[in-house]
Motif scaffolding. Structure first.
Motif, PDB file in Angstrom:
ATOM      1  N   LEU A  59       0.833  -1.208   0.000  1.00  0.00           N
ATOM      2  CA  LEU A  59       0.000   0.000   0.000  1.00  0.00           C
ATOM      3  C   LEU A  59       0.867   1.256   0.000  1.00  0.00           C
ATOM      4  O   LEU A  59       0.615   2.209  -0.744  1.00  0.00           O
ATOM      5  CB  LEU A  59      -0.931  -0.021   1.218  1.00  0.00           C
ATOM      6  N   VAL A  62       2.215   1.764  -3.376  1.00  0.00           N
ATOM      7  CA  VAL A  62       1.162   2.250  -4.275  1.00  0.00           C
ATOM      8  C   VAL A  62       0.996   3.761  -4.103  1.00  0.00           C
ATOM      9  O   VAL A  62       0.910   4.510  -5.077  1.00  0.00           O
ATOM     10  CB  VAL A  62      -0.179   1.525  -4.000  1.00  0.00           C
ATOM     11  N   LEU A  63       1.000   4.217  -2.852  1.00  0.00           N
ATOM     12  CA  LEU A  63       0.854   5.656  -2.600  1.00  0.00           C
ATOM     13  C   LEU A  63       2.015   6.431  -3.212  1.00  0.00           C
ATOM     14  O   LEU A  63       1.844   7.528  -3.745  1.00  0.00           O
ATOM     15  CB  LEU A  63       0.780   5.930  -1.098  1.00  0.00           C
ATOM     16  N   ALA A  65       3.718   5.418  -5.839  1.00  0.00           N
ATOM     17  CA  ALA A  65       3.575   5.318  -7.292  1.00  0.00           C
ATOM     18  C   ALA A  65       2.517   6.278  -7.835  1.00  0.00           C
ATOM     19  O   ALA A  65       2.686   6.839  -8.912  1.00  0.00           O
ATOM     20  CB  ALA A  65       3.232   3.883  -7.696  1.00  0.00           C
ATOM     21  N   VAL A  66       1.434   6.489  -7.088  1.00  0.00           N
ATOM     22  CA  VAL A  66       0.392   7.375  -7.601  1.00  0.00           C
ATOM     23  C   VAL A  66       0.804   8.846  -7.512  1.00  0.00           C
ATOM     24  O   VAL A  66       0.062   9.718  -7.967  1.00  0.00           O
ATOM     25  CB  VAL A  66      -0.977   7.184  -6.905  1.00  0.00           C
ATOM     26  N   GLY A  67       1.954   9.118  -6.928  1.00  0.00           N
ATOM     27  CA  GLY A  67       2.473  10.482  -7.028  1.00  0.00           C
ATOM     28  C   GLY A  67       2.603  11.244  -5.729  1.00  0.00           C
ATOM     29  O   GLY A  67       2.655  12.467  -5.736  1.00  0.00           O
ATOM     30  N   LEU A  68       2.665  10.545  -4.602  1.00  0.00           N
ATOM     31  CA  LEU A  68       2.899  11.251  -3.342  1.00  0.00           C
ATOM     32  C   LEU A  68       4.390  11.160  -2.989  1.00  0.00           C
ATOM     33  O   LEU A  68       4.981  10.095  -3.095  1.00  0.00           O
ATOM     34  CB  LEU A  68       2.047  10.642  -2.216  1.00  0.00           C
ATOM     35  N   PRO A  69       4.981  12.266  -2.574  1.00  0.00           N
ATOM     36  CA  PRO A  69       6.430  12.283  -2.302  1.00  0.00           C
ATOM     37  C   PRO A  69       6.747  11.724  -0.923  1.00  0.00           C
ATOM     38  O   PRO A  69       7.152  12.448  -0.030  1.00  0.00           O
ATOM     39  CB  PRO A  69       6.775  13.769  -2.391  1.00  0.00           C
ATOM     40  N   LEU A  70       6.588  10.418  -0.745  1.00  0.00           N
ATOM     41  CA  LEU A  70       6.641   9.844   0.601  1.00  0.00           C
ATOM     42  C   LEU A  70       7.949   9.140   0.940  1.00  0.00           C
ATOM     43  O   LEU A  70       8.235   8.875   2.109  1.00  0.00           O
ATOM     44  CB  LEU A  70       5.490   8.838   0.790  1.00  0.00           C
ATOM     45  N   GLY A  76       9.290  10.344  -4.920  1.00  0.00           N
ATOM     46  CA  GLY A  76       8.035   9.648  -5.170  1.00  0.00           C
ATOM     47  C   GLY A  76       7.659   9.723  -6.624  1.00  0.00           C
ATOM     48  O   GLY A  76       8.432  10.218  -7.441  1.00  0.00           O
ATOM     49  N   GLY A  77       6.467   9.227  -6.954  1.00  0.00           N
ATOM     50  CA  GLY A  77       6.019   9.207  -8.346  1.00  0.00           C
ATOM     51  C   GLY A  77       6.421   7.925  -9.036  1.00  0.00           C
ATOM     52  O   GLY A  77       7.141   7.099  -8.474  1.00  0.00           O
ATOM     53  N   MET A  78       5.935   7.768 -10.257  1.00  0.00           N
ATOM     54  CA  MET A  78       6.223   6.547 -11.011  1.00  0.00           C
ATOM     55  C   MET A  78       7.720   6.393 -11.292  1.00  0.00           C
ATOM     56  O   MET A  78       8.228   5.289 -11.430  1.00  0.00           O
ATOM     57  CB  MET A  78       5.482   6.578 -12.350  1.00  0.00           C
ATOM     58  N   GLY A  79       8.402   7.530 -11.396  1.00  0.00           N
ATOM     59  CA  GLY A  79       9.808   7.519 -11.789  1.00  0.00           C
ATOM     60  C   GLY A  79      10.705   6.669 -10.909  1.00  0.00           C
ATOM     61  O   GLY A  79      11.622   6.018 -11.406  1.00  0.00           O
TER      62      GLY A  79
ATOM     63  N   THR B   2       1.858  18.142  -0.064  1.00  0.00           N
ATOM     64  CA  THR B   2       2.232  18.435  -1.445  1.00  0.00           C
ATOM     65  C   THR B   2       2.257  17.156  -2.271  1.00  0.00           C
ATOM     66  O   THR B   2       2.333  16.055  -1.741  1.00  0.00           O
ATOM     67  CB  THR B   2       3.635  19.038  -1.501  1.00  0.00           C
ATOM     68  N   ASN B   3       2.152  17.289  -3.560  1.00  0.00           N
ATOM     69  CA  ASN B   3       2.464  16.168  -4.438  1.00  0.00           C
ATOM     70  C   ASN B   3       3.085  16.730  -5.710  1.00  0.00           C
ATOM     71  O   ASN B   3       3.363  17.925  -5.795  1.00  0.00           O
ATOM     72  CB  ASN B   3       1.231  15.299  -4.709  1.00  0.00           C
ATOM     73  N   PHE B   4       3.305  15.869  -6.688  1.00  0.00           N
ATOM     74  CA  PHE B   4       4.069  16.279  -7.854  1.00  0.00           C
ATOM     75  C   PHE B   4       3.199  16.829  -8.983  1.00  0.00           C
ATOM     76  O   PHE B   4       3.712  17.208 -10.016  1.00  0.00           O
ATOM     77  CB  PHE B   4       4.884  15.091  -8.378  1.00  0.00           C
ATOM     78  N   GLN B  64      11.796  15.555 -11.352  1.00  0.00           N
ATOM     79  CA  GLN B  64      11.513  14.122 -11.429  1.00  0.00           C
ATOM     80  C   GLN B  64      12.790  13.303 -11.561  1.00  0.00           C
ATOM     81  O   GLN B  64      12.886  12.188 -11.073  1.00  0.00           O
ATOM     82  CB  GLN B  64      10.590  13.830 -12.620  1.00  0.00           C
ATOM     83  N   ILE B  99      12.852   7.161 -16.551  1.00  0.00           N
ATOM     84  CA  ILE B  99      12.451   7.868 -15.335  1.00  0.00           C
ATOM     85  C   ILE B  99      11.615   9.096 -15.694  1.00  0.00           C
ATOM     86  O   ILE B  99      10.593   9.383 -15.068  1.00  0.00           O
ATOM     87  CB  ILE B  99      13.691   8.271 -14.501  1.00  0.00           C
ATOM     88  N   ALA B 102       8.063   8.081 -16.824  1.00  0.00           N
ATOM     89  CA  ALA B 102       7.242   7.801 -15.651  1.00  0.00           C
ATOM     90  C   ALA B 102       6.903   9.097 -14.934  1.00  0.00           C
ATOM     91  O   ALA B 102       5.779   9.292 -14.459  1.00  0.00           O
ATOM     92  CB  ALA B 102       7.978   6.844 -14.724  1.00  0.00           C
ATOM     93  N   GLY B 103       7.874  10.000 -14.884  1.00  0.00           N
ATOM     94  CA  GLY B 103       7.669  11.296 -14.242  1.00  0.00           C
ATOM     95  C   GLY B 103       6.584  12.100 -14.938  1.00  0.00           C
ATOM     96  O   GLY B 103       5.806  12.804 -14.293  1.00  0.00           O
ATOM     97  N   THR B 106       3.352  11.063 -13.715  1.00  0.00           N
ATOM     98  CA  THR B 106       3.148  11.564 -12.355  1.00  0.00           C
ATOM     99  C   THR B 106       2.748  13.035 -12.335  1.00  0.00           C
ATOM    100  O   THR B 106       1.811  13.412 -11.644  1.00  0.00           O
ATOM    101  CB  THR B 106       4.425  11.358 -11.519  1.00  0.00           C
ATOM    102  N   VAL B 111      -3.512  12.556  -7.969  1.00  0.00           N
ATOM    103  CA  VAL B 111      -3.475  11.351  -7.136  1.00  0.00           C
ATOM    104  C   VAL B 111      -4.838  10.658  -7.140  1.00  0.00           C
ATOM    105  O   VAL B 111      -4.930   9.438  -7.252  1.00  0.00           O
ATOM    106  CB  VAL B 111      -3.047  11.716  -5.699  1.00  0.00           C
ATOM    107  N   MET B 114      -5.336   8.631 -10.203  1.00  0.00           N
ATOM    108  CA  MET B 114      -4.529   7.410 -10.146  1.00  0.00           C
ATOM    109  C   MET B 114      -5.230   6.352  -9.299  1.00  0.00           C
ATOM    110  O   MET B 114      -5.297   5.183  -9.673  1.00  0.00           O
ATOM    111  CB  MET B 114      -3.169   7.709  -9.510  1.00  0.00           C
TER     112      MET B 114
END
Lengths: 180, 208
Positions: A59, A62-63, A65-70, A76-79, B2-4, B64, B99, B102-103, B106, B111, B114
């Protein structure tokens, strides 16, 4: 899997995220800085058990991957799953499962030694078993080179395993969640 | 929190998350069949075109790639001395493109979109996976991330008074116990509102 299990999985995933925001901490009397997040992986298995522990790590990923910088350092992110070190991230899932499995199997006689066996096998051995070949193949570098490069992190990991084992034992005493 | 996500309202932003994820998987697979730098260059131009269409500023794209730069540099150096310049460039460029691709997904996808894509993707597996439980877990985790951050912060403050805020055990243990207690309370509150019977009502409806 009842409601409680779902909530434990969710809140432990959130805890893994919370630990990523903690600046590296030091151990009393030793003074080695430690990032708390990778320890969270050993703790997830050791505290929630194999299945719930592994699912909470899934989980968490997944968080991410969906784009949270955790991830620690705000990554974070798919990258991060496309990079050469992604094998280490995926290995956390199986690592947490193995830690949980060993803790569950030895629940009645669980002491510091057993807990440490769990955190070392699941949290270090399994993680490197998956992470190093992944790195070697992804970066097209010889296995030995990837191995030596990764070994730099082992001393820190051993300290994490010791601390995690201690915490697992303490939580077992005060708030046990594994029923055997 | 925050997020990307970088909103620019482009056509790439408006594509559904599922389409973008599928495209990323195809792109990621195809790039591993490319065997020379010219082919990689083509992939790179292709990707840059998409970044332009999506109107992503350079600094957002760079953000990214930045976390991976150090490791990529190490790999470049190792490859350069072992197998030569060309392979070193090839490997590092391929990973940078991957990368960044994928970025791009993102920074152009919310979110929430997704999460919806994940739920939609799980739907064919409804027989084996309890989707509403997966949804609950994802929603709860996102909701509780700030709460958990706050708990970690409070425990560190409390231990600071004792001069122990840098002691990892003194921070971890109370944090974990508080988290588990809170989780138990949340689960009881959910069950009090009949979350556990959700499965049964669903199947009843299906039978009707």
């Amino acid at each position: 899997m009842n409601t409680k299990d779902v909530v434990y999985i969710a809140l432990f995933a959130a805890l893994l995220a919370g630990l990523g925001a903690v600046p590296p901490l030091t151990l009393p009397n030793i003074g080695v800085p430690i990032t708390a997040q990778t320890m969270g992986v050993m703790l997830a298995g050791g505290i929630l058990g194999a299945k719930r522990g592994a699912l909470s790590v899934v989980l968490f990923l997944v968080l991410v991957a969906v784009g949270l910088p955790l991830l620690s350092g705000g990554r974070g992110g798919m990258g991060v799953f496309a990079g050469v070190s992604a094998g280490f991230l995926f290995s956390w899932v199986i690592g947490a499962y193995i830690v949980g499995l060993i803790v569950e199997q030895n629940w009645e006689r669980l002491n510091f030694v057993w807990a440490m066996a769990a955190t070392i096998v699941g949290g270090i051995f399994i993680v490197y078993l998956i992470g190093i070949p992944w790195l070697a193949i992804a970066a097209q570098m010889p296995f030995l080179k990837a191995f030596t490069a990764s070994m730099a992190f082992v001393p820190g990991d051993i300290i994490k395993a010791v601390v995690s084992a201690f915490v697992v034992i303490q939580v077992k005493k005060s708030y046990p969640l594994i029923n055997r | 929190m925050t997020n990307f996500y970088y909103p620019s309202g482009s056509i790439v932003h408006r594509l559904s998350a599922g389409v973008k994820l599928a495209a990323l998987i195809i792109f990621g697979t195809l790039i591993f069949t490319v065997e020379d730098l010219a082919g990689l260059g083509f992939c790179g131009v292709f990707l840059v075109a998409f970044f332009c269409i999506a109107q992503i500023p350079l600094r957002v794209a760079y953000r990214q790639l930045k976390p991976a730069l150090f490791l990529l540099l190490l790999i470049f150096i190792a490859q350069y001395f072992m197998v030569g310049f060309e392979i070193a460039v090839f490997v590092v460029v391929r990973f940078s493109i991957l990368i960044l691709a994928a970025g791009l997904v993102t920074v152009t996808t919310r979110v929430s979109e997704m999460v919806e894509a994940i739920e939609a993707g799980l739907r064919p597996l409804a027989k084996w996976v309890a989707i509403e439980k997966v949804s609950l877990a994802i929603t709860l985790a996102i909701r509780f991330i700030p709460v958990l951050g706050e708990i970690v912060h409070e425990v560190r403050d409390a231990q600071k008074v004792r001069g122990m805020d840098r002691n990892i055990i003194a921070v971890l243990l109370p944090t974990i116990i508080r988290t588990l207690k809170m989780a138990t309370e949340v689960a009881e509150a959910l069950d009090a509102r009949s979350f556990a019977t959700l499965d049964r009502t669903r199947t009843d409806k299906q039978k009707l």
